[in-house]
Design an enzyme around this catalytic site. Structure first.
Site, PDB file in Angstrom:
ATOM      1  N   ASP A 208       0.823  -1.207   0.000  1.00  0.00           N
ATOM      2  CA  ASP A 208       0.000   0.000   0.000  1.00  0.00           C
ATOM      3  C   ASP A 208       0.865   1.268   0.000  1.00  0.00           C
ATOM      4  OD1 ASP A 208      -2.772   1.051   0.343  1.00  0.00           O
ATOM      5  OD2 ASP A 208      -1.931   1.901   2.172  1.00  0.00           O
ATOM      6  N   GLU A 260      14.564 -15.604   0.727  1.00  0.00           N
ATOM      7  CA  GLU A 260      14.815 -16.692   1.682  1.00  0.00           C
ATOM      8  C   GLU A 260      13.869 -17.861   1.439  1.00  0.00           C
ATOM      9  OE1 GLU A 260      14.215 -14.990   5.546  1.00  0.00           O
ATOM     10  OE2 GLU A 260      15.894 -13.580   5.338  1.00  0.00           O
TER      11      GLU A 260
END
Ligand code: ISL
Length: 588
Positions: A208, A260
């Site tokens: 956002d 990751e």
């Protein structure tokens, strides 16, 4: 190819959880309602869903005021419901993106409450942007920054001694205090939030106001907008409120976390930026170590006008192409654009693609927007744009709905990915919510918004002949549903081969099956390349899509019979009279 990441040409379906489906009959949508209706998204042919904020929130701004980033709003359900939703979606082949709101939280967030009650100098205040006021008694805000929702971007607090004291920064509602992204505890907290959701299987985040977060913390005044006499929100200048250099570091930090997960079942996680920025600045977010996607809002903001849309598409694709070495050919094809420069600095975008959108929970429904009389309005003049895009009525909705169908074809034939906002596939129009039912905080405060944004957030009509159209067992829906939607329900459109729903299904199926669509090249047609266009220039847009691979050995003929081979031609008539085409075009 195998190396093609899923998101480059994905169609993502946006779900507004408050309004998608109400499974427990309390008048508010919920997560169990989403899970039970995922087959609708599958039947459309979308690749993923993005769910607008589902977090605990006082709902001052429809959930974009987050009180707890690691839980579910009790009206929507529980974390168990979220887990079920995610695993059910995955089992159906849908990726799941959720909303990250990193610029601000809710004034009910425990850290903000502690910051206020702790008084000036409390370390918690440094996680937000607290400053003393100006004026003889600190009664004036620290600078002239305006709030996007109207008024000043500063609110004064009552200190523990009962007296008015410091001010805090809020780009949006006063109920949405901005985080201080220079504070390492804030950064660490968001790292934790990302991992919390990635560990639960979430495939990525829509970010956002991704161009906010990092501000110029010397807090200099912004220039005055002569039209309003107030500080400007203009992003075409170097504005200390938006898109500041430190943003890259935050984005890189998040991307490293997404990486990751590369070896987990969902693979590397993704980010799509929500930022209303000029193309050339937007594409800088798409460096290989930053975000994967970024909405191109100028397409959504454009009037229904061939010249204007072509200008927007060219500008957008050129910005994407010029930053990516593998797309140089496309860039050359698009010609030179003086106003879209190669971005400064070392960021290099590797084959980024555009992300198109014609609707979301913030803008007037396309069926209403495109039905406005558009005469002489040019997107290049934003004042004119305000006029067409922010006044809901009057609008010829039948015309608008036909144009919205054409806009869909155009959007889905362009190179890149696309987002579909719930209800768009039904051709829903903007609802004129009675003023006493409006919930959106923007409607009175902001000088340029007529009735706020609730008109595009009304619950989805699923079946039945009257409200709430199978959406809930209660008629006490959080926003009223109009009588004329009986013919627009999913059930009504399901069996009708000419319905907007059927069109969406057909177009998304074509995208999946035709390798010329999605990422890859596009070439504009004119009457030289395609004589059928003689005499219709100005109100017809036409272009060819061709598969990127394999390149023909000595190919100059490719595309001449584009429908029969792997290529495809997209032709949109913006005029009012039919244009006869001597081809086996499918006409909608
Ligand atoms: O920045 C803007 C104008 O310069 C805005 O258009 C801004 O990008 C937009 O309002 C951001 O919207 C998102 O964040 C808001 C929320 O109200 C919207 O619903 C959301 O989509 C604040 O969180």
């Amino acid at each position: 190819t195998d190396a093609e990441p899923w998101w480059r040409s994905a169609v993502v379906y946006q779900i507004y959880p408050r309004s998608f489906f109400d499974a427990d009959g309390d008048g508010t949508g919920d997560l169990r309602g989403i899970t039970s209706h995922l087959d609708h998204v599958v039947s459309l042919g979308a690749d993923a869903i993005w769910i607008s904020p589902w977090y605990p929130s006082p709902m001052v701004d429809g959930g974009y005021d987050v009180a707890d980033y690691c839980d579910i709003h009790p009206d929507f359900g529980t974390l168990d419901d979220a887990d079920t939703l995610i695993s059910t979606a995955h089992a159906k082949g849908l990726r799941v993106l959720i909303d990250l709101v990193p610029n601000h939280c809710s004034s009910q967030h425990p850290w903000f409450r502690e910051a206020v009650s702790g008084g000036p100098g409390h370390p918690m205040r440094d996680r937000f942007v607290f400053r003393d006021g100006t004026g003889a008694h600190g009664e004036l805000p620290p600078n002239n920054w305006p709030s996007v929702f109207g008024g000043a971007a500063w609110q004064r607090v009552v200190e523990p001694d009962g007296k008015p004291g410091q001010w805090y920064l809020h780009f949006f509602d006063p109920g949405q205090p901005d985080w201080n992204w220079d504070n390492e505890e804030v950064r660490a907290e968001f790292d934790r939030i990302l991992r919390f959701w990635f560990d639960r299987g979430v495939d990525g985040f829509r970010v956002d106001v991704a161009d906010a977060l990092v501000k110029d913390m010397s807090l200099p005044d912004v220039p005055i907008d002569p039209r309003t006499g107030r500080g400007t929100l203009d992003k075409s200048i170097d504005n200390p409120m938006w898109d500041q250099p430190g943003l890259a570091e935050v984005q890189r930090r998040w991307r490293a976390i997404a990486r990751e997960y590369a070896d987990t079942p969902g693979g590397e996680r993704v980010f799509v930026a929500e930022a209303y920025l000029p193309h050339d600045r937007l594409v800088q977010f798409l460096a290989p170590d930053r975000f994967q996607m970024s909405f191109d809002f100028e397409f959504l903001q454009s009037a229904w006008d061939a010249d204007s849309l072509r200008w927007v598409i060219d500008g957008c694709l050129a910005a994407h192409a010029r930053t990516g070495s593998s797309n140089d050919e496309q860039a050359a094809e698009l010609g030179s654009r003086d106003d879209v420069d190669r971005p400064p600095g070392g960021d290099h975008v590797d084959a980024s693609t555009a992300t198109w959108v014609i609707g979301n929970h913030d803008v007037i429904r396309p069926a209403t927007r495109y039905g406005k009389p558009v005469t002489g309005i040019d997107f290049r003049h934003p004042e004119d744009f305000d006029d067409i895009a922010t006044k809901a009525m009057p609008s010829d909705v039948d015309l608008g709905r036909r144009r919205a169908r054409a806009a869909l074809l155009l959007e889905m034939a362009l190179p890149g990915g696309a987002y579909v906002y719930q209800g768009e596939e039904l051709g829903l129009d903007e609802v004129q919510v009675p003023t006493d039912r409006i919930e959106d905080p923007t409607w009175q405060r902001s000088g340029h918004v007529d009735r706020g944004r609730d008109g595009c957030r009304v619950p989805i009509p699923w079946g039945d002949r009257q409200a709430p159209y199978g959406w809930s067992t209660t008629s006490g829906t959080w926003l009223p549903m109009p009588d004329h939607w009986a013919k627009l329900t999913v059930a009504a459109q399901d069996q009708d081969a000419n319905s907007t729903l059927s069109l969406y299904r057909a177009v998304l199926a074509e995208r999946r099956e035709n390798p010329a669509l999605g990422a890859g090249r596009m070439v504009w047609e004119d009457e030289t390349s395609w004589p059928a266009l003689a005499g219709v220039a100005g109100h017809v847009l036409a272009f060819r899509r061709e598969p990127t691979l394999p390149e023909p050995a000595s190919g100059s003929q490719r595309g001449a019979d584009s429908r029969g081979g792997a290529g495809l031609r997209c032709v949109v008539n913006f005029g009012t009279a039919p244009v006869p085409l001597d081809t086996d075009t499918i006409i909608i």
